[in-house]
Scaffold this motif. Structure first.
Motif, PDB file in Angstrom:
ATOM      1  N   LEU A 656      -0.920 -33.424  -7.836  1.00  0.00           N
ATOM      2  CA  LEU A 656      -1.845 -32.805  -8.780  1.00  0.00           C
ATOM      3  C   LEU A 656      -1.454 -31.354  -9.044  1.00  0.00           C
ATOM      4  O   LEU A 656      -1.491 -30.884 -10.201  1.00  0.00           O
ATOM      5  N   ALA A 657      -1.075 -30.609  -8.006  1.00  0.00           N
ATOM      6  CA  ALA A 657      -0.686 -29.207  -8.173  1.00  0.00           C
ATOM      7  C   ALA A 657       0.635 -29.073  -8.918  1.00  0.00           C
ATOM      8  O   ALA A 657       0.844 -28.103  -9.659  1.00  0.00           O
ATOM      9  N   THR A 658       1.536 -30.044  -8.743  1.00  0.00           N
ATOM     10  CA  THR A 658       2.860 -29.957  -9.364  1.00  0.00           C
ATOM     11  C   THR A 658       2.847 -30.457 -10.801  1.00  0.00           C
ATOM     12  O   THR A 658       3.380 -29.806 -11.703  1.00  0.00           O
ATOM     13  N   GLU A 659       2.249 -31.622 -11.026  1.00  0.00           N
ATOM     14  CA  GLU A 659       2.302 -32.263 -12.337  1.00  0.00           C
ATOM     15  C   GLU A 659       1.248 -31.723 -13.295  1.00  0.00           C
ATOM     16  O   GLU A 659       1.463 -31.706 -14.510  1.00  0.00           O
ATOM     17  N   THR A 660       0.097 -31.331 -12.772  1.00  0.00           N
ATOM     18  CA  THR A 660      -0.978 -30.829 -13.637  1.00  0.00           C
ATOM     19  C   THR A 660      -1.503 -29.509 -13.071  1.00  0.00           C
ATOM     20  O   THR A 660      -2.605 -29.457 -12.517  1.00  0.00           O
ATOM     21  N   PRO A 661      -0.749 -28.418 -13.177  1.00  0.00           N
ATOM     22  CA  PRO A 661      -1.182 -27.155 -12.568  1.00  0.00           C
ATOM     23  C   PRO A 661      -2.479 -26.626 -13.155  1.00  0.00           C
ATOM     24  O   PRO A 661      -3.295 -26.042 -12.440  1.00  0.00           O
ATOM     25  N   MET A 700      -3.375 -37.080 -14.148  1.00  0.00           N
ATOM     26  CA  MET A 700      -1.922 -37.125 -13.975  1.00  0.00           C
ATOM     27  C   MET A 700      -1.281 -38.239 -14.792  1.00  0.00           C
ATOM     28  O   MET A 700      -0.059 -38.250 -14.956  1.00  0.00           O
ATOM     29  N   HIS A 701      -2.074 -39.167 -15.320  1.00  0.00           N
ATOM     30  CA  HIS A 701      -1.476 -40.242 -16.135  1.00  0.00           C
ATOM     31  C   HIS A 701      -0.980 -39.703 -17.467  1.00  0.00           C
ATOM     32  O   HIS A 701      -0.066 -40.250 -18.081  1.00  0.00           O
ATOM     33  N   ILE A 707      -6.338 -30.111 -22.340  1.00  0.00           N
ATOM     34  CA  ILE A 707      -5.989 -28.789 -22.869  1.00  0.00           C
ATOM     35  C   ILE A 707      -5.602 -27.807 -21.778  1.00  0.00           C
ATOM     36  O   ILE A 707      -4.783 -26.908 -22.004  1.00  0.00           O
ATOM     37  N   GLU A 708      -6.147 -27.973 -20.538  1.00  0.00           N
ATOM     38  CA  GLU A 708      -5.823 -26.989 -19.498  1.00  0.00           C
ATOM     39  C   GLU A 708      -4.376 -27.076 -19.046  1.00  0.00           C
ATOM     40  O   GLU A 708      -3.863 -26.151 -18.398  1.00  0.00           O
ATOM     41  N   ASN A 709      -3.690 -28.198 -19.369  1.00  0.00           N
ATOM     42  CA  ASN A 709      -2.286 -28.365 -18.975  1.00  0.00           C
ATOM     43  C   ASN A 709      -1.307 -28.068 -20.108  1.00  0.00           C
ATOM     44  O   ASN A 709      -0.097 -28.190 -19.919  1.00  0.00           O
ATOM     45  N   GLN A 710      -1.817 -27.723 -21.293  1.00  0.00           N
ATOM     46  CA  GLN A 710      -0.929 -27.500 -22.441  1.00  0.00           C
ATOM     47  C   GLN A 710      -0.315 -26.108 -22.428  1.00  0.00           C
ATOM     48  O   GLN A 710       0.647 -25.841 -23.147  1.00  0.00           O
TER      49      GLN A 710
END
Length: 886
Positions: A656-661, A700-701, A707-710
């Motif tokens: 979760l920390a790596t793929e979706t910071p 993570m899928h 939007i928080e990961n863009q």
């Protein structure tokens, strides 16, 4: 049921294969006959007839077999459907009545284990009347257990006790002996060295006489040395040989008064004085008149030291006064005293090593001491050595209880059993007679005691167990934790372990382990309830001492009260040590209070207390080892497991920390808000922390779908998808995908609940409004609100409800800038009111008043993270340069 179906299917399949085999066999035979007929001459007319007949026959057989198979399949399908319906009905009823079923299982199992002695009880007991005359069906030799037991008991009593040396008494004897000898050394030290002069000049006896004679004799000797020559002394000695000693009314020898001439003559008649005077006069001739005063001065000093030693010996300040007054302590030379001490030590060591048993006659002890002293002590010191040893020696042998018991048991086991011959048709007991123990043994040998279950006592015990379970149910309703059926089953299994071991005769049962596990899994209230109910029930049905039960129950209660407060396996291990100390300490204290710890069996009490302590530690270790497996098997969450799940090094959290910071940062912020609210409202903070960390793992899928990961990049919903229905599906999918990931990684159900319940059935408003705008532009488009709502369920606990509110407020709080706390609180109240009005929190247990508290807590946390900073003044260029150079 499944096994029976499997066998039926295989049976039908084998029957089918058997029929097919017969059919092929028939076809082969018919074809062989037809081919044979074709080969015969004159059968040309039959060439068309036989194939036709054969074809019809084969078709009939095939059609008949097909019809039979259709009938079999229909019957089998119908029976399978009927069985499926019956099974569904049965299992459905069992599922609905599972609470009653678990209750019935608990009552039956607990009653069965606790009342195991009520099964197969003899109807004909000792002391009851025989209902009829009972005879032996055959002749046999039967052991008379009563006589055998008496015989073994007598053999055990008659066995000689095994004695062992008591080290404490032996050490005490050696200390007393050393004290007496030290006193003797002190007295001899006052008396000075002996002999005090060269024995080649003055003999040992003369030196002893010179220092120990009376003052009168010493004055006579001095006068004689002054006025008498050796020749006149010898002549006077010959004249007075045989005369009597001075009369009783004459001046005593130890008097300081002047001595007359006649008295001096009588004193000089003593051989010791004469011999001493002769040796001194002879020595005077050898060394000369001038040197004799120094000799006399040395003798006078020795006499003074001897007098002081005598005075010390006669005082009451020493324990050895009687012994040394009656012996020749000061008459022994230094060498003789040294050898006497060594001989005393050797004699005492040999005597104490062999041991002195209690009750040994004094004459035997005296004889043994004399024999040892004669072997090791000089003749002059034998009397002194005997008195010293007899004064300190005492019995130093004690009974070795363990060896004596083993010897008594061996003597009892070596006794041959006593057998009594019973003849065929011999009357065992007459009708109406009381059954004695002997009658009962013979009846039991012939299996005539008519064993049966004591149903009345079992029903009574079952009633008590049912009442205890009722109390447990009431306690369960009062605690915050809602038990599932699997939880009740686990409580039952843990509870059964305690009476189960007691029923097997093991007093060191699972009190500590059960209390530790119940307290860790379900809290102190439930654990203490179970322990106390067991403490009340077990004495009713099982033969176990009250001290054993109380000591074990204290350990169980201690584990129940403390286990859930601990946050690491190491702390639980220390709790196991505390449980062990509590069990052993309580047992020892009870024994001390009733006086059983004082006396000959004190070491047995200490041993039992140690065993109780070790059992508490052992069962605590077993409980610690089983805890992770039970947590997995029964889907339990404990504070320790929640702490382990909240570790950021767990695989899912690292992904979760790596793929979706962005989602991970959002999760940490939500966790901070939710933890503060949970702590304020008294909820399970550890559960809230762990559940919040996993509530958005489904993102993570498709990380860029949120939007928080863009990271400021293009929004794929506006650039690529441009379809609110597809976008809503992507957003909703983070719940379903999160559940898939959680199940794949075997997360507890309590943690999985946060994934769907933190969204509930909320509307995805952004894309719903987009769809409505498209529907306004194109009337053919129909917007269904259900397509834009999460599948739910809505929060089912206070913890998931708090996380829903924290998730909703976190983004809003993050977007606030230059806003005072009052404005932030107003905005949060509006958000929470919207969730409340949308009926998202009706099943969570949160109240409207608590919603206001939650909003205030969120604002406090927001203020802590967004506090004002000091505005530093701008520096001039010169100051900046100086600062840089510095």
């Amino acid at each position: 049921m499944k096994k029976q179906r499997f066998l039926q299917v295989w049976n039908r399949q084998l029957t089918h294969w058997r029929r097919r085999y017969r059919l092929f066999s028939r076809r082969r035979i018919l074809l062989a006959k037809v081919s044979h007929q074709h080969k015969k001459p004159g059968n040309e007319g039959n060439k068309l007839i036989f194939p036709h007949i054969l074809r019809n026959l084969l078709e009939n057989i095939k059609n008949g077999d097909r019809q039979k198979r259709k009938v079999d399949l229909r019957a089998m399908t119908k029976s399978v459907k009927n069985r499926s319906r019956v099974d569904a009905i049965i299992w459905g009823w069992i599922h609905k009545q599972r609470s009653c079923l678990v209750l019935a299982i608990a009552v039956v199992s607990l009653t069965g284990v606790m009342g195991h002695k009520l099964y197969n009880q003899p109807q004909l007991k000792v002391g009851t009347l025989a209902p009829q005359t009972i005879r032996a069906s055959y002749g046999d030799k039967i052991e008379d257990r009563q006589k055998t037991a008496e015989k073994r008991k007598n053999a055990s009593k008659e066995s000689i006790p095994v004695l062992m040396v008591d080290s404490e008494i032996t050490e005490k004897i050696n200390q007393n002996l050393q004290k007496l000898l030290d006193e003797g050394n002190a007295i001899r030290k006052i008396a000075g060295s002996f002999p005090f002069y060269d024995t080649s000049v003055l003999s040992l006896s003369t030196q002893d006489y010179l220092r120990s004679c009376s003052d009168s004799e010493w004055q006579v000797l001095l006068a004689a040395m002054k006025n008498t020559s050796p020749q006149s002394l010898s002549r006077r000695f010959r004249q007075n040989v045989g005369k009597q000693a001075p009369s009783s009314n004459s001046t005593p020898l130890n008097s300081n008064q002047p001595v007359s001439g006649d008295q001096r003559v009588n004193i000089l008649g003593k051989s010791e004085l004469t011999l001493a005077l002769a040796e001194l006069l002879a020595y005077r001739v050898t060394i000369g008149e001038k040197n004799i005063p120094s000799v006399m001065t040395q003798i006078a000093e020795a006499r003074q030291a001897y007098t002081q030693a005598n005075e010390q010996l006669k005082s009451n300040n020493i324990a050895s006064e009687t012994i040394y007054n009656e012996t020749a302590l000061l008459q022994l030379s230094d060498d003789e005293w040294t050898r006497t001490q060594s001989g005393i030590y050797q004699s005492a060591e040999r005597i104490l090593t062999q041991g002195i048993p209690p009750g040994l006659p004094d004459s035997i002890v005296s004889s043994a001491v004399s024999l040892q002293v004669q072997a090791f002590v000089p003749r002059n010191g034998e009397s002194l050595a005997n008195k010293l040893l007899l004064a300190v020696l005492e019995p130093n042998l004690k009974v070795d209880q363990e060896q004596t018991q083993e010897k008594a048991q061996k003597a009892a086991s070596d006794v041959t059993p006593v057998f009594v011959e019973v003849k065929q048709n011999q009357i065992i007991v007459n009708k109406g007679d009381l059954i004695t123990e002997r009658n009962f043994e013979i009846l039991e040998h012939y299996q005539l005691i008519r064993r049966e279950n004591n149903w009345l006592e079992l029903l009574k015990l079952g009633g008590l167990v049912t009442g205890a379970i009722g109390i447990f149910v009431l306690a369960e309703k009062r605690i915050k934790y809602q038990l599932r059926q699997r939880d009740r089953l686990l409580v039952l299994l843990l509870t059964l372990s305690t009476p189960g071991l007691l029923a097997m005769g093991l007093p060191y049962t699972t009190w500590g382990g059960v209390g530790l596990l119940l307290g860790s899994f379900y809290g102190p209230s439930l654990g203490v309830t179970v322990i106390v109910l067991l403490l009340l029930l077990l004495p009713i049905s099982l033969e176990v001492s009250a001290m054993t039960l109380l000591a074990g129950a204290v350990g169980g209660i201690l584990g129940s009260c403390i286990a859930q407060k601990l946050r690491s396996r190491e702390e639980l291990a220390l709790l196991g040590v505390a449980i062990a100390a509590a069990q052993g300490g309580v047992y020892l204290v009870i024994k001390i209070l009733i006086g059983a710890a004082f006396g000959a069996g004190w070491y047995v009490v200490l041993q039992e207390a140690g065993l109780f302590a070790l059992s508490g530690l052992a069962w605590s270790i077993v409980a610690l080892g089983l805890s992770p497996y039970l947590e997995k098997l029964f889907d339990l969450v404990t504070p320790i497991r929640l702490a382990e799940l909240a570790n950021p090094n767990r695989p899912l959290l690292k992904r979760l920390a790596t793929e979706t910071p962005g989602t991970f940062q959002h999760t940490l912020s939500v966790a901070t808000l939710a933890e503060a609210a949970a702590k304020k409202l008294g909820c399970n903070v550890e559960l809230v922390r762990a559940g919040t960390l996993y509530h958005d793992i489904g993102k993570m899928h498709d990380p860029l779908g949120f939007i928080e990961n863009q990271m400021g990049g293009p929004n794929k919903h506006e650039t690529e998808i441009k379809d609110p229905w597809k976008s809503a599906e992507i957003i909703k999918k983070h719940v379903s995908e999160g559940l898939v990931m959680a199940k794949k990684h075997l997360l507890p159900t309590a943690i999985q609940a946060f994934i769907p319940e933190h969204q509930g059935t909320m509307l995805i408003a952004y894309f719903y409004h987009q769809a409505e705008q498209m529907a306004q532009a194109d009337p053919s488009i129909v917007v269904n609100e259900a397509d834009f709502r999460y599948a739910g369920p809505i929060p089912q606990s206070r913890e998931t409800g708090i996380v829903m509110l924290a998730d909703a407020c976190e983004a809003a709080l993050r977007s606030l800038k230059d806003v005072n706390p009052e404005q932030a609180l107003t905005m949060l109240n509006n958000i929470l009111r919207a969730r409340w009005q949308d009926n998202q929190l009706i099943d969570s247990g949160l109240t409207r008043e608590e919603m206001t508290q939650i909003a205030e807590i969120f604002v406090e946390v927001w203020q802590q993270f967004h506090h004002k900073r000091i505005v530093y003044p701008k520096l001039k260029g010169k100051n900046k340069a100086n600062k840089v150079n510095s």
